[in-house]
Design a protein around this motif. Structure first.
Motif, short mmCIF file in Angstrom:
data_model
loop_
_atom_site.label_atom_id
_atom_site.label_comp_id
_atom_site.label_asym_id
_atom_site.label_seq_id
_atom_site.Cartn_x
_atom_site.Cartn_y
_atom_site.Cartn_z
N GLU A 6 65.59 75.41 23.76
CA GLU A 6 64.32 75.98 24.18
C GLU A 6 64.53 77.03 25.26
O GLU A 6 65.50 76.97 26.04
CB GLU A 6 63.38 74.89 24.75
CG GLU A 6 63.05 73.77 23.80
CD GLU A 6 63.90 72.54 24.05
OE1 GLU A 6 63.43 71.43 23.77
OE2 GLU A 6 65.04 72.70 24.54
N SER A 7 63.61 77.96 25.33
CA SER A 7 63.60 78.96 26.39
C SER A 7 62.18 79.46 26.57
O SER A 7 61.30 79.20 25.74
CB SER A 7 64.54 80.12 26.07
OG SER A 7 64.12 80.76 24.88
N ALA A 23 65.29 77.97 19.51
CA ALA A 23 66.29 78.48 18.60
C ALA A 23 67.02 77.31 17.96
O ALA A 23 67.59 76.47 18.66
CB ALA A 23 67.27 79.38 19.34
N ALA A 24 66.97 77.27 16.64
CA ALA A 24 67.58 76.16 15.90
C ALA A 24 68.84 76.62 15.19
O ALA A 24 68.93 77.76 14.73
CB ALA A 24 66.59 75.60 14.89
N ARG A 72 56.66 79.84 13.12
CA ARG A 72 58.09 79.75 12.85
C ARG A 72 58.54 80.99 12.10
O ARG A 72 57.82 81.53 11.25
CB ARG A 72 58.43 78.48 12.07
CG ARG A 72 57.80 78.37 10.69
CD ARG A 72 58.04 76.99 10.07
NE ARG A 72 59.45 76.75 9.77
CZ ARG A 72 59.94 75.55 9.44
NH1 ARG A 72 59.13 74.50 9.41
NH2 ARG A 72 61.22 75.41 9.15
N ASP A 73 59.73 81.43 12.45
CA ASP A 73 60.36 82.57 11.78
C ASP A 73 61.64 82.04 11.14
O ASP A 73 62.65 81.88 11.83
CB ASP A 73 60.65 83.68 12.80
CG ASP A 73 61.19 84.94 12.16
OD1 ASP A 73 61.77 84.85 11.06
OD2 ASP A 73 61.07 86.00 12.77
N VAL A 79 61.36 78.80 16.34
CA VAL A 79 59.99 78.32 16.39
C VAL A 79 59.40 78.74 17.74
O VAL A 79 60.09 78.66 18.76
CB VAL A 79 59.92 76.80 16.23
CG1 VAL A 79 58.47 76.31 16.29
CG2 VAL A 79 60.56 76.39 14.92
N TYR A 80 58.15 79.16 17.71
CA TYR A 80 57.51 79.65 18.92
C TYR A 80 56.28 78.82 19.25
O TYR A 80 55.63 78.26 18.38
CB TYR A 80 57.08 81.11 18.73
CG TYR A 80 58.19 82.05 18.36
CD1 TYR A 80 58.40 82.41 17.03
CD2 TYR A 80 59.05 82.56 19.33
CE1 TYR A 80 59.42 83.26 16.67
CE2 TYR A 80 60.08 83.41 18.98
CZ TYR A 80 60.26 83.76 17.64
OH TYR A 80 61.29 84.61 17.29
N LEU A 81 55.97 78.79 20.53
CA LEU A 81 54.71 78.22 20.98
C LEU A 81 54.08 79.22 21.94
O LEU A 81 54.56 79.40 23.07
CB LEU A 81 54.90 76.87 21.67
CG LEU A 81 53.60 76.17 22.05
CD1 LEU A 81 52.84 75.71 20.80
CD2 LEU A 81 53.87 74.96 22.96
N GLN A 82 53.08 79.92 21.46
CA GLN A 82 52.34 80.85 22.31
C GLN A 82 51.26 80.07 23.05
O GLN A 82 50.42 79.43 22.43
CB GLN A 82 51.69 81.94 21.46
CG GLN A 82 50.86 82.94 22.23
CD GLN A 82 51.69 83.78 23.18
OE1 GLN A 82 52.77 84.24 22.83
NE2 GLN A 82 51.19 83.98 24.40
#
Length: 119
Positions: A6-7, A23-24, A72-73, A79-82
């Motif tokens: 995570e970042s 980032a996976a 998710r891209d 994966v993102y959390l806005q």
């Protein structure tokens, strides 16, 4: 073995926004659903949002509905959390989670990223 990093956490004032990234890396990531959980100090870990593997259905906890957006891209394995309109009660360590259900269940967690909402 899937690894999650995570970042994007940090200190932000109430009403502002942050975007967390997960980032996976690992095999068959397209078969995993991903989620974000959070744990505030002295409280239990709670689910925030998740996105399915195949049809990208999303789920949100009532406390974040309308403010947070998960995406998710698959090309970037991210994966993102806005998170918009942040509130002090959103302060927590946020964890990325990956899960695959089949003949076996595969379940992985990231190390977490701190989000602090304070003026």
């Amino acid at each position: 073995q899937v690894q999650l990093v995570e970042s994007g956490g940090g200190l932000v004032q109430p009403g502002n926004s942050l975007r967390l990234s997960c980032a996976a890396s690992g095999p068959s990531l397209n078969h995993y659903s991903f989620g974000w959980f959070r744990q505030a100090e002295g409280k239990e870990r709670e689910g925030v949002s998740c996105i399915s593997a195949s049809d990208r259905r999303t789920y949100y906890a009532d406390s974040v509905k309308g403010r947070f957006t998960i995406s998710r891209d698959n090309a970037k394995n991210t994966v993102y959390l806005q998170m918009n309109s942040l509130k002090p009660e959103d302060t927590a360590v946020y964890y990325c989670h990956a899960k695959r259900v089949g003949p076996l269940i595969y379940d992985y967690w990231g190390q977490g990223t701190q989000v602090t909402v304070s003026s």
